[in-house]
Write a protein that holds these residues in place. Sequence first.
Motif, PDB file in Angstrom:
ATOM      1  N   ALA A   1      -3.271  -3.943  -9.731  1.00  0.00           N
ATOM      2  CA  ALA A   1      -3.027  -2.486  -9.062  1.00  0.00           C
ATOM      3  C   ALA A   1      -4.319  -1.580  -9.202  1.00  0.00           C
ATOM      4  O   ALA A   1      -5.095  -1.984  -9.818  1.00  0.00           O
ATOM      5  N   LEU A   2      -4.636  -0.843  -8.220  1.00  0.00           N
ATOM      6  CA  LEU A   2      -5.520   0.101  -8.038  1.00  0.00           C
ATOM      7  C   LEU A   2      -5.043   1.382  -7.399  1.00  0.00           C
ATOM      8  O   LEU A   2      -3.929   1.366  -6.633  1.00  0.00           O
ATOM      9  N   SER A   3      -5.501   2.279  -8.042  1.00  0.00           N
ATOM     10  CA  SER A   3      -5.271   3.741  -7.682  1.00  0.00           C
ATOM     11  C   SER A   3      -6.381   4.647  -7.572  1.00  0.00           C
ATOM     12  O   SER A   3      -7.324   4.806  -8.496  1.00  0.00           O
ATOM     13  N   MET A   4      -6.266   5.753  -6.798  1.00  0.00           N
ATOM     14  CA  MET A   4      -7.205   6.674  -6.670  1.00  0.00           C
ATOM     15  C   MET A   4      -6.526   8.160  -6.367  1.00  0.00           C
ATOM     16  O   MET A   4      -5.415   8.122  -5.586  1.00  0.00           O
ATOM     17  N   VAL A   5      -6.926   9.155  -6.803  1.00  0.00           N
ATOM     18  CA  VAL A   5      -6.430  10.453  -6.625  1.00  0.00           C
ATOM     19  C   VAL A   5      -7.784  11.502  -6.346  1.00  0.00           C
ATOM     20  O   VAL A   5      -8.531  11.380  -7.094  1.00  0.00           O
ATOM     21  N   THR A   6      -7.365  12.248  -5.439  1.00  0.00           N
ATOM     22  CA  THR A   6      -8.455  13.525  -5.170  1.00  0.00           C
ATOM     23  C   THR A   6      -7.955  14.493  -6.110  1.00  0.00           C
ATOM     24  O   THR A   6      -6.811  14.736  -6.452  1.00  0.00           O
ATOM     25  N   GLY A   7      -8.933  15.558  -6.116  1.00  0.00           N
ATOM     26  CA  GLY A   7      -8.775  16.799  -6.893  1.00  0.00           C
ATOM     27  C   GLY A   7      -9.004  18.149  -6.236  1.00  0.00           C
ATOM     28  O   GLY A   7      -8.828  18.681  -5.315  1.00  0.00           O
ATOM     29  N   LEU A   8      -9.624  18.863  -7.269  1.00  0.00           N
ATOM     30  CA  LEU A   8     -10.244  20.308  -6.639  1.00  0.00           C
ATOM     31  C   LEU A   8     -11.869  19.879  -6.784  1.00  0.00           C
ATOM     32  O   LEU A   8     -12.672  19.528  -7.553  1.00  0.00           O
TER      33      LEU A   8
ATOM     34  N   VAL B   1       0.762  -1.399   0.027  1.00  0.00           N
ATOM     35  CA  VAL B   1      -0.198   0.084   0.013  1.00  0.00           C
ATOM     36  C   VAL B   1       0.824   1.058   0.087  1.00  0.00           C
ATOM     37  O   VAL B   1       1.899   1.192   0.819  1.00  0.00           O
ATOM     38  N   VAL B   2       0.709   1.911  -1.113  1.00  0.00           N
ATOM     39  CA  VAL B   2       1.468   3.292  -1.119  1.00  0.00           C
ATOM     40  C   VAL B   2       0.628   4.358  -1.024  1.00  0.00           C
ATOM     41  O   VAL B   2      -0.401   4.757  -1.453  1.00  0.00           O
ATOM     42  N   ALA B   3       0.850   5.251   0.191  1.00  0.00           N
ATOM     43  CA  ALA B   3       0.126   6.538   0.478  1.00  0.00           C
ATOM     44  C   ALA B   3       1.080   7.664   0.191  1.00  0.00           C
ATOM     45  O   ALA B   3       1.708   8.088   0.884  1.00  0.00           O
ATOM     46  N   ILE B   4       0.377   8.271  -0.807  1.00  0.00           N
ATOM     47  CA  ILE B   4       1.534   9.800  -1.309  1.00  0.00           C
ATOM     48  C   ILE B   4       0.583  10.987  -1.056  1.00  0.00           C
ATOM     49  O   ILE B   4      -0.314  10.858  -1.188  1.00  0.00           O
ATOM     50  N   ARG B   5       1.283  11.792  -0.238  1.00  0.00           N
ATOM     51  CA  ARG B   5       0.667  12.835   0.279  1.00  0.00           C
ATOM     52  C   ARG B   5       1.476  14.066  -0.154  1.00  0.00           C
ATOM     53  O   ARG B   5       2.328  14.181  -0.658  1.00  0.00           O
TER      54      ARG B   5
ATOM     55  N   VAL C   1      -3.494   7.278  -3.490  1.00  0.00           N
ATOM     56  CA  VAL C   1      -3.345   5.915  -2.897  1.00  0.00           C
ATOM     57  C   VAL C   1      -2.876   4.937  -4.266  1.00  0.00           C
ATOM     58  O   VAL C   1      -3.563   5.032  -5.205  1.00  0.00           O
ATOM     59  N   ILE C   2      -2.004   4.115  -3.821  1.00  0.00           N
ATOM     60  CA  ILE C   2      -1.669   2.885  -5.018  1.00  0.00           C
ATOM     61  C   ILE C   2      -1.749   1.449  -4.161  1.00  0.00           C
ATOM     62  O   ILE C   2      -0.914   1.681  -3.192  1.00  0.00           O
ATOM     63  N   ILE C   3      -2.345   0.451  -4.504  1.00  0.00           N
ATOM     64  CA  ILE C   3      -2.136  -0.685  -3.865  1.00  0.00           C
ATOM     65  C   ILE C   3      -1.789  -1.757  -5.042  1.00  0.00           C
ATOM     66  O   ILE C   3      -2.595  -1.914  -6.183  1.00  0.00           O
ATOM     67  N   ALA C   4      -0.854  -2.341  -4.668  1.00  0.00           N
ATOM     68  CA  ALA C   4      -0.197  -3.343  -5.699  1.00  0.00           C
ATOM     69  C   ALA C   4      -0.408  -4.961  -4.717  1.00  0.00           C
ATOM     70  O   ALA C   4      -0.148  -4.968  -3.621  1.00  0.00           O
TER      71      ALA C   4
ATOM     72  N   HIS D   1      -1.304  15.755  -8.907  1.00  0.00           N
ATOM     73  CA  HIS D   1      -1.575  14.857  -9.935  1.00  0.00           C
ATOM     74  C   HIS D   1      -2.358  15.462 -11.227  1.00  0.00           C
ATOM     75  O   HIS D   1      -3.416  16.058 -10.738  1.00  0.00           O
ATOM     76  N   PHE D   2      -1.752  15.674 -12.112  1.00  0.00           N
ATOM     77  CA  PHE D   2      -2.403  16.301 -13.384  1.00  0.00           C
ATOM     78  C   PHE D   2      -2.568  15.569 -14.610  1.00  0.00           C
ATOM     79  O   PHE D   2      -2.544  16.107 -15.618  1.00  0.00           O
ATOM     80  N   SER D   3      -2.560  14.327 -14.297  1.00  0.00           N
ATOM     81  CA  SER D   3      -2.701  13.398 -15.609  1.00  0.00           C
ATOM     82  C   SER D   3      -3.454  12.031 -15.258  1.00  0.00           C
ATOM     83  O   SER D   3      -4.308  12.111 -14.496  1.00  0.00           O
ATOM     84  N   ALA D   4      -3.685  11.470 -16.377  1.00  0.00           N
ATOM     85  CA  ALA D   4      -4.184  10.223 -16.303  1.00  0.00           C
ATOM     86  C   ALA D   4      -3.661   9.275 -15.260  1.00  0.00           C
ATOM     87  O   ALA D   4      -2.403   9.193 -15.110  1.00  0.00           O
ATOM     88  N   LEU D   5      -4.448   8.059 -14.704  1.00  0.00           N
ATOM     89  CA  LEU D   5      -3.725   7.347 -13.786  1.00  0.00           C
ATOM     90  C   LEU D   5      -3.338   5.936 -14.474  1.00  0.00           C
ATOM     91  O   LEU D   5      -2.414   5.444 -13.673  1.00  0.00           O
ATOM     92  N   TRP D   6      -3.631   5.473 -15.390  1.00  0.00           N
ATOM     93  CA  TRP D   6      -3.089   4.429 -15.979  1.00  0.00           C
ATOM     94  C   TRP D   6      -1.737   4.274 -16.365  1.00  0.00           C
ATOM     95  O   TRP D   6      -1.023   3.203 -16.010  1.00  0.00           O
ATOM     96  N   PRO D   7      -0.839   5.417 -16.766  1.00  0.00           N
ATOM     97  CA  PRO D   7       0.510   5.236 -16.790  1.00  0.00           C
ATOM     98  C   PRO D   7       1.215   5.139 -15.312  1.00  0.00           C
ATOM     99  O   PRO D   7       2.437   4.420 -15.369  1.00  0.00           O
ATOM    100  N   ASP D   8       0.484   5.109 -14.308  1.00  0.00           N
ATOM    101  CA  ASP D   8       1.023   4.920 -12.995  1.00  0.00           C
ATOM    102  C   ASP D   8       0.849   3.321 -12.726  1.00  0.00           C
ATOM    103  O   ASP D   8       1.749   2.808 -12.074  1.00  0.00           O
ATOM    104  N   LEU D   9      -0.288   2.838 -13.124  1.00  0.00           N
ATOM    105  CA  LEU D   9      -0.493   1.190 -12.980  1.00  0.00           C
ATOM    106  C   LEU D   9       0.094   0.380 -14.041  1.00  0.00           C
ATOM    107  O   LEU D   9       0.368  -0.749 -13.692  1.00  0.00           O
ATOM    108  N   GLU D  10       0.462   0.775 -15.136  1.00  0.00           N
ATOM    109  CA  GLU D  10       0.549  -0.155 -16.327  1.00  0.00           C
ATOM    110  C   GLU D  10       2.121  -0.860 -15.893  1.00  0.00           C
ATOM    111  O   GLU D  10       2.228  -2.200 -16.159  1.00  0.00           O
ATOM    112  N   PRO D  11       3.096  -0.157 -15.347  1.00  0.00           N
ATOM    113  CA  PRO D  11       4.297  -0.870 -14.899  1.00  0.00           C
ATOM    114  C   PRO D  11       4.097  -2.123 -13.780  1.00  0.00           C
ATOM    115  O   PRO D  11       4.866  -3.265 -14.277  1.00  0.00           O
TER     116      PRO D  11
END
Length: 340
Positions: free
Chosen positions: A142-149, A116-120, A275-278, A124-134
């Motif tokens: 892999a699962l990821s979520m990002v909050t915004g404005l 579990v990776v908790a980034i604070r 958050v990213i969960i692998a 994040h100003f992009s799509a999420l799939w490039p974070d997960l594809e590797p």
Amino acid sequence: MSTNGSTNIFLPVSDLTDLLTRIFIRNGVSRDSAGILAANCAWCERDGSLSHGIFRMPGYVATLKSGWVDGCAKATTEIAGAAFLRVDAQNGFAQPAWQDSLPQVFKMVSEQGVAVVAIRNSHHFSALWPDLEPLADKGLIALSMVTGLACVAPYGGRRPVFGTNPIAFATPVADAHPMIFDFATSSISNGDLRIAAKSGHQIPPESGIDASGNLSADPSAILSGGALLPFGGHKGAAISLMVEILASGLTGGLFSSEVDFSSHPGAESPRTGQVIIAIDPQRGGNGAFERRVRQLIDTVRDAGQTRLPSDRRYRTRELALSNGIPLSQEQHEALLAMAG
Ligand code: NDP
């Protein structure tokens, strides 16, 4: 940057990445982070994820110029448990922070079966799939979520509390590319809302509310004191709430409703969390995960779903890899001007 104009240039992915790297460096991003952000943006353009390709470059530049984000930030990482990484992006972009933590993530997953990776404190100003594809390329779920404005009202609410809060999921598939879905949990994206407002088009009536809390199909009314709604009624609203809890609450980042960049005119990116969960699927029960997923996907296709998430992207990628990334002359010139 306009996406209009005739397409008459085909740039190799590496050329576009180099050009974008120059733009990031020129605007105060460290060499390493510039390469990571440029590759991310070029991949989006290559795969036809155009809302997060070169279209975003003026926003990146304006945000950097405003001083809201630190392009030279160096993330700090703490091991918070056998399978838990805590990352402070130090007010930098999320992608370099994520890239830095990848070796530790792979180590944790191989030892513990999960990370579990908790980034604070991250943008994040992009799509999420490039974070997960590797991760999926290496056989991981892999699962990821990002909050915004804040621009999305909760269920039955009258004012925005949530960001468009994207969620992405990636899984390996036997003898095929990973299957990845990646979308906002709002009814429509903020970018599409603004495009509709600019062109005077209505949007579907369940997409948002006006300043009085009434359902509205008028994008301008939604933008003038109203809010978007989550997709899928109370179910989507609960998922968006979960994204706030995991991507901001768990990580220690700001909630979407707490982001305030008013003292940085020009800023566009949210400073929240991700958050990213692998998960290593070999730790599961059937010992044949990738083949079982393939079997399921084949069954879904047989049942009549001809397009699965990421099919279109991989097709677009294949074309871009053989022909180059299509850009109009106008887009290319705008990028060259930004690179100086
Ligand atoms: P879409 O509604 O366009 O949905 C995208 C996803 O659904 C993709 O996985 C896509 O696959 C798949 N898909 C689309 N249409 C179909 C279909 N007909 N059949 C099957 N699958 C389909 O996405 P959004 O507009 O909600 O989001 C676009 C991007 O914006 C995402 O990458 C998201 O991460 C990003 N975003 C980022 C934010 C941030 O703060 N960083 C905020 C909000 C959104 P395919 O790719 O192959 O077309």
